[in-house]
Write a protein that holds these residues in place. Structure first.
Motif, short mmCIF file in Angstrom:
data_model
loop_
_atom_site.label_atom_id
_atom_site.label_comp_id
_atom_site.label_asym_id
_atom_site.label_seq_id
_atom_site.Cartn_x
_atom_site.Cartn_y
_atom_site.Cartn_z
N ILE A 24 0.84 -1.20 0.00
CA ILE A 24 0.00 0.00 0.00
C ILE A 24 0.88 1.25 0.00
N MET A 25 1.92 1.24 0.82
CA MET A 25 2.81 2.39 0.88
C MET A 25 3.56 2.60 -0.44
N ALA A 26 3.96 1.51 -1.07
CA ALA A 26 4.63 1.64 -2.36
C ALA A 26 3.70 2.26 -3.39
N ALA A 27 2.42 1.87 -3.36
CA ALA A 27 1.45 2.44 -4.29
C ALA A 27 1.20 3.91 -3.98
N LYS A 28 1.20 4.27 -2.72
CA LYS A 28 1.00 5.68 -2.35
C LYS A 28 2.16 6.53 -2.86
N ARG A 29 3.37 6.05 -2.67
CA ARG A 29 4.53 6.81 -3.15
C ARG A 29 4.51 6.93 -4.67
N VAL A 63 4.42 4.54 9.72
CA VAL A 63 4.45 4.64 8.25
C VAL A 63 3.60 5.85 7.86
N PRO A 64 4.01 6.61 6.85
CA PRO A 64 3.28 7.85 6.50
C PRO A 64 2.14 7.60 5.51
N LEU A 65 1.19 6.76 5.91
CA LEU A 65 0.05 6.51 5.02
C LEU A 65 -0.96 7.64 5.08
N VAL A 66 -1.25 8.12 6.28
CA VAL A 66 -2.27 9.16 6.48
C VAL A 66 -1.59 10.52 6.56
N ASP A 67 -2.13 11.48 5.81
CA ASP A 67 -1.55 12.82 5.79
C ASP A 67 -2.20 13.78 6.77
N GLU A 68 -3.44 13.53 7.12
CA GLU A 68 -4.11 14.39 8.10
C GLU A 68 -5.28 13.65 8.74
N VAL A 142 -8.40 2.03 2.59
CA VAL A 142 -7.65 2.95 1.74
C VAL A 142 -6.82 2.18 0.72
N GLY A 143 -6.36 0.99 1.09
CA GLY A 143 -5.47 0.22 0.24
C GLY A 143 -5.94 0.04 -1.20
N PRO A 144 -7.16 -0.44 -1.43
CA PRO A 144 -7.58 -0.65 -2.82
C PRO A 144 -7.61 0.64 -3.65
N LEU A 145 -7.88 1.77 -3.00
CA LEU A 145 -7.92 3.03 -3.74
C LEU A 145 -6.54 3.46 -4.19
N LEU A 146 -5.52 3.04 -3.46
CA LEU A 146 -4.15 3.37 -3.85
C LEU A 146 -3.56 2.37 -4.83
N THR A 147 -3.99 1.12 -4.76
CA THR A 147 -3.39 0.08 -5.60
C THR A 147 -4.17 -0.19 -6.88
N ASP A 148 -5.44 0.20 -6.92
CA ASP A 148 -6.28 -0.11 -8.08
C ASP A 148 -6.97 1.16 -8.58
N PRO A 149 -6.52 1.73 -9.68
CA PRO A 149 -7.11 2.97 -10.19
C PRO A 149 -8.56 2.82 -10.64
N GLY A 150 -9.04 1.59 -10.79
CA GLY A 150 -10.43 1.38 -11.19
C GLY A 150 -11.42 1.39 -10.05
N VAL A 151 -10.94 1.52 -8.81
CA VAL A 151 -11.80 1.52 -7.64
C VAL A 151 -11.97 2.95 -7.14
N ASP A 152 -13.23 3.34 -6.88
CA ASP A 152 -13.52 4.71 -6.44
C ASP A 152 -14.06 4.79 -5.02
N LEU A 153 -14.65 3.72 -4.51
CA LEU A 153 -15.22 3.74 -3.16
C LEU A 153 -15.08 2.36 -2.54
#
Length: 314
Positions: A24-29, A63-68, A142-153
């Motif tokens: 998940i973190m790799a996808a976020k970066r 790990v810096p997954l959440v920004d706020e 949050v993971g699927p939204l970062l790893t899969d661009p086809g997922v919105d919710l």
């Protein structure tokens, strides 16, 4: 339709182990996406601090997954704001957001206004009454939204124990929401917890959705998202067990009425049969009626709000 739901369950229902945190973190970066966590809170001093502290420790410091992390206080009379701030959240009072538009009571109102005071590309909503909270609730959805661009919710799914009995929580889901979805929006029949308050979505989707101001917000969001982006853009992740404060039967009745109203609007956008709910309480002279108004107002998509448009342009 059953075949479509079964296909969706096999391709869009996941567990926590499907996406380890390092992936998940790799996808976020890689994506450069930012993540906001929002806790709508009303008199939750007993639980809100621990939730904030766990998210900060696990998903900001380790790990810096959440920004706020933003707690939206919707009029608490206890120490919710102080406890949340002490734990490290940014606390914003509901009435400070869009002050020119008087706020109305309701969870959906708070979630809608939160879009104006958060900046994340992904917004994650977490109820503030959870007990024994795990940061898996956040990373899981949050993971699927970062790893899969086809997922919105993405909705969280979980067991909901009630009085020590497994799987007996979620009474409004079983008695109202699930029958409504199965009968009128059968594509959504695969959601285990359609009314759950833990879900994440892309801001680009949220800003296009209307928000019922009350308890109908979760059902309304699912139905509207289905029509806007389609079933395959929706997903769910198993995060284990959800423990929280349970409401009494009459409060659940008012919740069910608001959810029915939300469904009715989406079925016909027509005449409201009866915008009130009468319940009964035993008094000195027998049962006494108590009549409550049913939430009928909805906020428009945030993208239509001038203040939001100016903030995006700035």
């Amino acid at each position: 339709m059953l075949n479509e739901v079964e296909r969706w369950l096999s391709t869009r229902s996941w567990s926590l182990t499907d996406r380890p945190l390092h992936k998940i973190m790799a996808a976020k970066r890689s994506s450069g996406s930012s993540v906001s966590v929002v806790l709508p809170a009303l008199n939750e001093e007993e639980t809100v601090g621990e939730i904030v502290a766990v998210i900060r420790h696990d998903l900001m410091h380790q790990v810096p997954l959440v920004d706020e992390i933003v707690v939206i206080d919707s009029g608490s009379t206890d120490r919710t704001s102080e406890v949340a701030a002490a734990a490290g959240a940014r606390v914003v009072h509901r009435d400070e957001i869009l002050p020119g538009l008087p706020a109305v009571p309701g969870k959906g109102e708070v979630l809608w206004r939160s879009l104006l005071v958060t900046g994340g590309d992904i917004v994650c909503f977490i109820d503030a009454d959870l007990k024994e909270f795990s940061s898996d609730f956040v990373s899981g959805i949050v993971g699927p939204l970062l790893t899969d661009p086809g997922v919105d919710l993405v909705k969280a799914m979980y067991d909901r124990p009630l009085g020590g009995a497994a799987g007996q929580g979620g009474r409004v889901t079983e008695l109202m929401a699930r029958p409504l979805l199965n009968m009128h929006w059968p594509q959504l029949a695969g959601f285990v917890q359609p009314l759950g308050g833990e879900y994440a979505a892309r801001r680009s989707l949220l800003e296009q959705l209307p928000f019922p101001v009350g308890y109908g917000v979760e059902l309304g969001m699912l139905v509207d998202a289905l029509h806007l982006v389609g079933l395959d853009a929706l997903a769910q992740v198993d995060v284990g067990v959800r423990k929280h404060r349970h409401q009494d039967g009459q409060a659940l009745g008012r919740m069910a009425a608001a959810i029915y109203r939300t469904a009715q609007l989406r079925l016909a956008r027509g005449h409201l049969i009866r915008p009130a709910l009468t319940q009964f309480e035993r008094g000195e002279d027998g049962f006494e009626p108590r009549t409550y108004s049913v939430d009928t107002e909805e906020r428009p998509p945030m993208a239509e709000i001038a203040e939001y448009a100016r903030r995006k342009a700035a």
